[in-house]
Scaffold this active site. Structure first.
Site, PDB file in Angstrom:
ATOM      1  N   SER A  16      -5.710  11.342   8.711  1.00 55.21           N
ATOM      2  CA  SER A  16      -6.507  11.970   9.769  1.00 55.21           C
ATOM      3  C   SER A  16      -5.706  12.392  10.990  1.00 55.21           C
ATOM      4  CB  SER A  16      -7.633  11.030  10.207  1.00 55.21           C
ATOM      5  OG  SER A  16      -7.107   9.851  10.798  1.00 55.21           O
ATOM      6  N   TYR A 164       7.797  -4.399  10.931  1.00 63.63           N
ATOM      7  CA  TYR A 164       7.668  -2.983  10.596  1.00 63.63           C
ATOM      8  C   TYR A 164       8.860  -2.524   9.748  1.00 63.63           C
ATOM      9  CZ  TYR A 164       7.362   2.090  11.177  1.00 63.63           C
ATOM     10  OH  TYR A 164       7.294   3.442  10.948  1.00 63.63           O
ATOM     11  N   LYS A 168       8.701  -1.325   5.754  1.00 61.45           N
ATOM     12  CA  LYS A 168       9.122   0.002   5.297  1.00 61.45           C
ATOM     13  C   LYS A 168      10.243  -0.098   4.271  1.00 61.45           C
ATOM     14  CE  LYS A 168       6.220   2.499   7.639  1.00 61.45           C
ATOM     15  NZ  LYS A 168       5.189   3.322   6.982  1.00 61.45           N
TER      16      LYS A 168
END
Length: 258
Positions: A16, A164, A168
């Site tokens: 979005s 994070y 990843k």
């Protein structure tokens, strides 16, 4: 995907806003039919859908990927409405700061669980369901594509947000493991590793001296734009990318070299 001129059915998780929205714009422009996932911001997803070519043919899905029970129904709805999934682009994720020297232990552990649940475990759950549907498409799995949006942080490290960076790195490894597993079925899997990308969520970070330092990480003296990442995703999702399966493409303006 076995018929390269056919209109493809595409699921974009985290579609979005930001990179995901840029991917949606590019794939819709080439004639693909999109299932745009968002966690909660239905208004942003609707605005995006309404600006896309063929807006009446695209759908919006709302689901919190931190809830494992939401994953299978999300994929099933796309398959039920579209008749299958030809391409899945995974752009959903969260960034949580957690410097090890200043984060209390309970908060540290809670933030690791939050980040790994959304950035890695949700991707693993979605991969299981999407691959299962791709393998059982009536037209066969040949030509299916999966693209994961990772990060340069997987390689350079994220000292202020280690969960994070670790998530990843796991996402890149997941993509490469899947690439080997599903290649015999004609499905390609790859990832992109962006550097700092300017989005509505990151705009405040680019103001003042701190922003100048971020821009200076690249010899271009700027940060990336979502469409620059989306261009790489578009190619990896295309029929032309078969021999690039298993790759992780750096899209960071030479801000980190490996």
């Amino acid at each position: 995907m076995t018929q390269t001129n056919a209109r493809r059915r595409v699921l974009v998780t985290g579609g979005s806003r930001g990179i995901g929205a840029a991917v949606c714009r590019r794939l819709a422009a080439r004639g693909d039919r999109l299932a745009i996932h968002c966690r909660a911001n239905m208004a942003a997803a609707e605005r995006l859908r309404d600006e896309l070519p063929g807006s009446d043919d695209h759908m919006i899905l709302v689901a919190d990927l931190a809830d494992p029970k939401a994953i299978a129904p999300l994929v099933d709805v796309v398959v039920g409405d579209f008749g299958g999934i030809d391409v899945w682009v995974h752009s959903a994720g969260v960034f949580v700061g957690q410097p090890v020297a200043s984060t209390p232990f309970d908060e540290w552990m809670a933030s690791w669980r939050q980040v790994l649940e959304i950035n890695l475990l949700a991707a693993a759950g979605l991969a299981h369901r999407v691959v299962d549907h791709m393998l059982h498409r009536p037209e066969g799995p040949e030509g299916g594509r999966i693209v994961m949006v990772g990060s340069r942080g997987a390689y350079r490290g994220e000292p202020a947000a280690p969960a994070y960076g670790a998530s990843k790195a796991g996402l890149h490894s997941l993509a490469q493991s899947l690439a080997v597993a599903v290649a015999p079925h004609g499905i390609g899997v790859a990832a992109v590793a962006p550097g700092f990308i300017e989005t509505d969520l990151s705009a405040d970070s680019l103001v003042g001296p701190a922003g100048d330092a971020i821009k200076a990480q690249s010899p271009f003296g700027r940060v990336g734009q979502p469409d620059e990442v989306a261009a790489a995703v578009e190619w990896l999702a295309s029929p032309d990318s078969t021999w690039a399966t298993g790759t992780v493409i750096d899209v960071n303006g030479a801000s980190y070299l490996r």
